[in-house]
Design a protein around this motif. Structure first.
Motif, PDB file in Angstrom:
ATOM      1  N   CYS A 109      24.253  -9.803  -6.453  1.00  0.00           N
ATOM      2  CA  CYS A 109      23.205  -8.798  -6.253  1.00  0.00           C
ATOM      3  C   CYS A 109      21.825  -9.444  -6.255  1.00  0.00           C
ATOM      4  O   CYS A 109      20.965  -9.100  -5.426  1.00  0.00           O
ATOM      5  CB  CYS A 109      23.285  -7.735  -7.349  1.00  0.00           C
ATOM      6  SG  CYS A 109      24.692  -6.610  -7.219  1.00  0.00           S
ATOM      7  N   ARG A 110      21.601 -10.374  -7.156  1.00  0.00           N
ATOM      8  CA  ARG A 110      20.268 -10.991  -7.232  1.00  0.00           C
ATOM      9  C   ARG A 110      20.015 -11.950  -6.078  1.00  0.00           C
ATOM     10  O   ARG A 110      18.871 -12.158  -5.682  1.00  0.00           O
ATOM     11  CB  ARG A 110      20.118 -11.710  -8.577  1.00  0.00           C
ATOM     12  CG  ARG A 110      19.946 -10.741  -9.750  1.00  0.00           C
ATOM     13  CD  ARG A 110      19.286 -11.386 -10.949  1.00  0.00           C
ATOM     14  NE  ARG A 110      18.891 -10.370 -11.919  1.00  0.00           N
ATOM     15  CZ  ARG A 110      19.317 -10.316 -13.174  1.00  0.00           C
ATOM     16  NH1 ARG A 110      20.159 -11.232 -13.623  1.00  0.00           N
ATOM     17  NH2 ARG A 110      18.908  -9.368 -13.982  1.00  0.00           N
ATOM     18  N   GLN A 111      21.069 -12.518  -5.528  1.00  0.00           N
ATOM     19  CA  GLN A 111      20.909 -13.464  -4.420  1.00  0.00           C
ATOM     20  C   GLN A 111      20.953 -12.785  -3.053  1.00  0.00           C
ATOM     21  O   GLN A 111      20.771 -13.443  -2.031  1.00  0.00           O
ATOM     22  CB  GLN A 111      22.002 -14.531  -4.485  1.00  0.00           C
ATOM     23  CG  GLN A 111      21.872 -15.465  -5.670  1.00  0.00           C
ATOM     24  CD  GLN A 111      22.984 -16.499  -5.726  1.00  0.00           C
ATOM     25  OE1 GLN A 111      23.820 -16.589  -4.819  1.00  0.00           O
ATOM     26  NE2 GLN A 111      23.011 -17.281  -6.792  1.00  0.00           N
ATOM     27  N   GLY A 112      21.197 -11.484  -3.031  1.00  0.00           N
ATOM     28  CA  GLY A 112      21.213 -10.765  -1.769  1.00  0.00           C
ATOM     29  C   GLY A 112      22.534 -10.779  -1.038  1.00  0.00           C
ATOM     30  O   GLY A 112      22.633 -10.286   0.091  1.00  0.00           O
ATOM     31  N   ARG A 113      23.590 -11.327  -1.658  1.00  0.00           N
ATOM     32  CA  ARG A 113      24.905 -11.303  -1.026  1.00  0.00           C
ATOM     33  C   ARG A 113      25.554  -9.933  -1.152  1.00  0.00           C
ATOM     34  O   ARG A 113      26.482  -9.597  -0.417  1.00  0.00           O
ATOM     35  CB  ARG A 113      25.796 -12.386  -1.629  1.00  0.00           C
ATOM     36  CG  ARG A 113      25.347 -13.795  -1.257  1.00  0.00           C
ATOM     37  CD  ARG A 113      26.245 -14.864  -1.842  1.00  0.00           C
ATOM     38  NE  ARG A 113      26.026 -15.035  -3.275  1.00  0.00           N
ATOM     39  CZ  ARG A 113      26.927 -14.809  -4.211  1.00  0.00           C
ATOM     40  NH1 ARG A 113      28.141 -14.394  -3.869  1.00  0.00           N
ATOM     41  NH2 ARG A 113      26.652 -14.994  -5.483  1.00  0.00           N
ATOM     42  N   LEU A 114      25.085  -9.140  -2.099  1.00  0.00           N
ATOM     43  CA  LEU A 114      25.444  -7.735  -2.216  1.00  0.00           C
ATOM     44  C   LEU A 114      24.147  -6.940  -2.322  1.00  0.00           C
ATOM     45  O   LEU A 114      23.129  -7.472  -2.770  1.00  0.00           O
ATOM     46  CB  LEU A 114      26.290  -7.492  -3.477  1.00  0.00           C
ATOM     47  CG  LEU A 114      27.718  -8.028  -3.506  1.00  0.00           C
ATOM     48  CD1 LEU A 114      28.347  -7.759  -4.868  1.00  0.00           C
ATOM     49  CD2 LEU A 114      28.552  -7.401  -2.402  1.00  0.00           C
ATOM     50  N   PRO A 115      24.170  -5.668  -1.920  1.00  0.00           N
ATOM     51  CA  PRO A 115      22.972  -4.856  -2.096  1.00  0.00           C
ATOM     52  C   PRO A 115      22.570  -4.817  -3.566  1.00  0.00           C
ATOM     53  O   PRO A 115      23.419  -4.607  -4.445  1.00  0.00           O
ATOM     54  CB  PRO A 115      23.412  -3.468  -1.602  1.00  0.00           C
ATOM     55  CG  PRO A 115      24.551  -3.740  -0.683  1.00  0.00           C
ATOM     56  CD  PRO A 115      25.267  -4.924  -1.264  1.00  0.00           C
ATOM     57  N   GLY A 116      21.304  -5.032  -3.840  1.00  0.00           N
ATOM     58  CA  GLY A 116      20.869  -5.038  -5.231  1.00  0.00           C
ATOM     59  C   GLY A 116      19.393  -5.316  -5.374  1.00  0.00           C
ATOM     60  O   GLY A 116      18.663  -5.479  -4.392  1.00  0.00           O
ATOM     61  N   THR A 117      18.960  -5.372  -6.616  1.00  0.00           N
ATOM     62  CA  THR A 117      17.574  -5.636  -6.977  1.00  0.00           C
ATOM     63  C   THR A 117      17.556  -6.699  -8.070  1.00  0.00           C
ATOM     64  O   THR A 117      18.600  -7.100  -8.584  1.00  0.00           O
ATOM     65  CB  THR A 117      16.897  -4.358  -7.503  1.00  0.00           C
ATOM     66  OG1 THR A 117      17.597  -3.929  -8.688  1.00  0.00           O
ATOM     67  CG2 THR A 117      16.934  -3.235  -6.473  1.00  0.00           C
ATOM     68  N   ASP A 118      16.367  -7.128  -8.451  1.00  0.00           N
ATOM     69  CA  ASP A 118      16.258  -8.123  -9.513  1.00  0.00           C
ATOM     70  C   ASP A 118      16.608  -7.558 -10.877  1.00  0.00           C
ATOM     71  O   ASP A 118      17.043  -8.294 -11.760  1.00  0.00           O
ATOM     72  CB  ASP A 118      14.839  -8.697  -9.558  1.00  0.00           C
ATOM     73  CG  ASP A 118      14.563  -9.644  -8.404  1.00  0.00           C
ATOM     74  OD1 ASP A 118      15.535 -10.155  -7.821  1.00  0.00           O
ATOM     75  OD2 ASP A 118      13.378  -9.853  -8.085  1.00  0.00           O
ATOM     76  N   ARG A 119      16.378  -6.265 -11.080  1.00  0.00           N
ATOM     77  CA  ARG A 119      16.629  -5.643 -12.383  1.00  0.00           C
ATOM     78  C   ARG A 119      18.010  -5.002 -12.355  1.00  0.00           C
ATOM     79  O   ARG A 119      18.270  -4.099 -11.548  1.00  0.00           O
ATOM     80  CB  ARG A 119      15.572  -4.592 -12.699  1.00  0.00           C
ATOM     81  CG  ARG A 119      14.314  -5.141 -13.331  1.00  0.00           C
ATOM     82  CD  ARG A 119      13.547  -6.076 -12.434  1.00  0.00           C
ATOM     83  NE  ARG A 119      12.241  -6.432 -13.010  1.00  0.00           N
ATOM     84  CZ  ARG A 119      11.360  -7.191 -12.414  1.00  0.00           C
ATOM     85  NH1 ARG A 119      11.616  -7.709 -11.216  1.00  0.00           N
ATOM     86  NH2 ARG A 119      10.206  -7.466 -12.990  1.00  0.00           N
TER      87      ARG A 119
END
Length: 296
Positions: A109-119
């Protein structure tokens, strides 16, 4: 058997021992800037489509979060949940494998390989709550800041990694496995000796009281929620976890281990009073993600 996640984004990534973690992403309403990311972790004999988990995940997403539910790599459940298709993986499961899976999803999630945000926040049900706390608290060599969550929420979680008495532990080590029966599928499954051996080899990293102290030191927000009428994991477990995390336990009146939710339970069905209260607690708690400091 129909699956709940046909209208959502399915994904898979490598988890512990290279085995796949299968998951589903629920996005916030169109046009809403995500308030954070929440990962929902299932419990023992559980899976991402179990009972309340799809509806809970969808409700969190509807409140403005990117939310993921997923099957841990050694849960024995793949994409079809009518049976445990991989009992061999179930037998090899351990606490550390579960933590590896959770951290793999956090990283993706943090690396953008899955949808996500930093928190990122974790919500674990039952044994998944222990996994969430271990992911936040363990100080192993792989605990880089970017692999840690910013918040941890437990629902019906035990207060110990192992509840077996000494005699049962000796029997497990002697036989090499302990049998458990899934009431859902009627399958007899095995918990392998590696699950216990890992804890005996490294008791400090399986001591929840110690791990909760590390969670506090790291400034990771926590909330401990439990059904007041849970007979599977008694509510005093929540009281201990809350004491160790220096928080107030939230006991939901009349709530059982699954917050009075049948299995299956479809997204859009009317939730029980207890599930509605659990959802309210989760949504209000994960607002902390909006102000969480960046990690890494």
């Amino acid at each position: 058997m129909p699956e709940h996640h046909t209208d959502h984004e399915s994904w898979h990534i490598p988890g512990a021992d290279g085995m796949p973690v299968f998951g589903v992403c629920h996005r916030p309403p169109e046009g809403v800037t995500p308030r954070g990311t929440v990962l929902v972790v299932h419990g023992f004999l559980g899976y991402m489509d179990y009972g309340m988990l799809p509806a809970l995940t969808e409700s969190i997403a509807s409140a403005g979060f990117i939310a993921h539910r997923f099957n841990l790599s050694h849960s024995g459940v793949t994409l079809a949940y009518a049976r445990f298709r991989r009992p061999d993986l179930f037998e090899r499961d351990t606490w550390n494998k579960q933590r590896t899976d959770v951290r793999a999803v956090i990283s993706a999630c943090r690396q953008g390989r899955l949808p996500g945000t930093d928190r990122i926040g974790l919500l674990g049900h039952s044994r998944g709550g222990v996994t969430a706390l271990r992911a936040a608290g363990c100080s192993d060599r792989n605990a880089r800041p970017e692999l840690l969550p910013d918040a941890a929420f437990t629902a019906s979680a035990p207060s110990a990694c192992c509840s077996l008495d000494t005699a049962s532990q000796k029997d497990l080590l002697k036989r090499g496995f302990r049998e458990v029966v899934s009431r859902r599928t009627k399958q007899t499954l095995r918990v392998g000796a590696g699950w216990l051996g890992e804890q005996l080899d490294d008791p400090e990293q399986h001591d929840l009281q110690s791990l909760c102290a590390q969670i506090r030191e790291r400034g990771i927000a926590t909330r401990i929620v439990h059904g007041a009428r849970d007979v599977t994991v008694p509510p005093n477990a929540a009281e201990r976890l809350a004491e160790w995390t220096k928080t107030d336990p939230v006991l939901i009146a009349g709530g059982d281990h699954v917050f009075n939710t049948p299995n299956p339970f479809n997204i859009g069905d009317t939730p029980s009073t207890q599930l509605a209260q659990l959802i309210e607690q989760a949504v209000s708690f994960f607002a902390v993600l909006e102000a969480a400091p960046a990690r890494g």
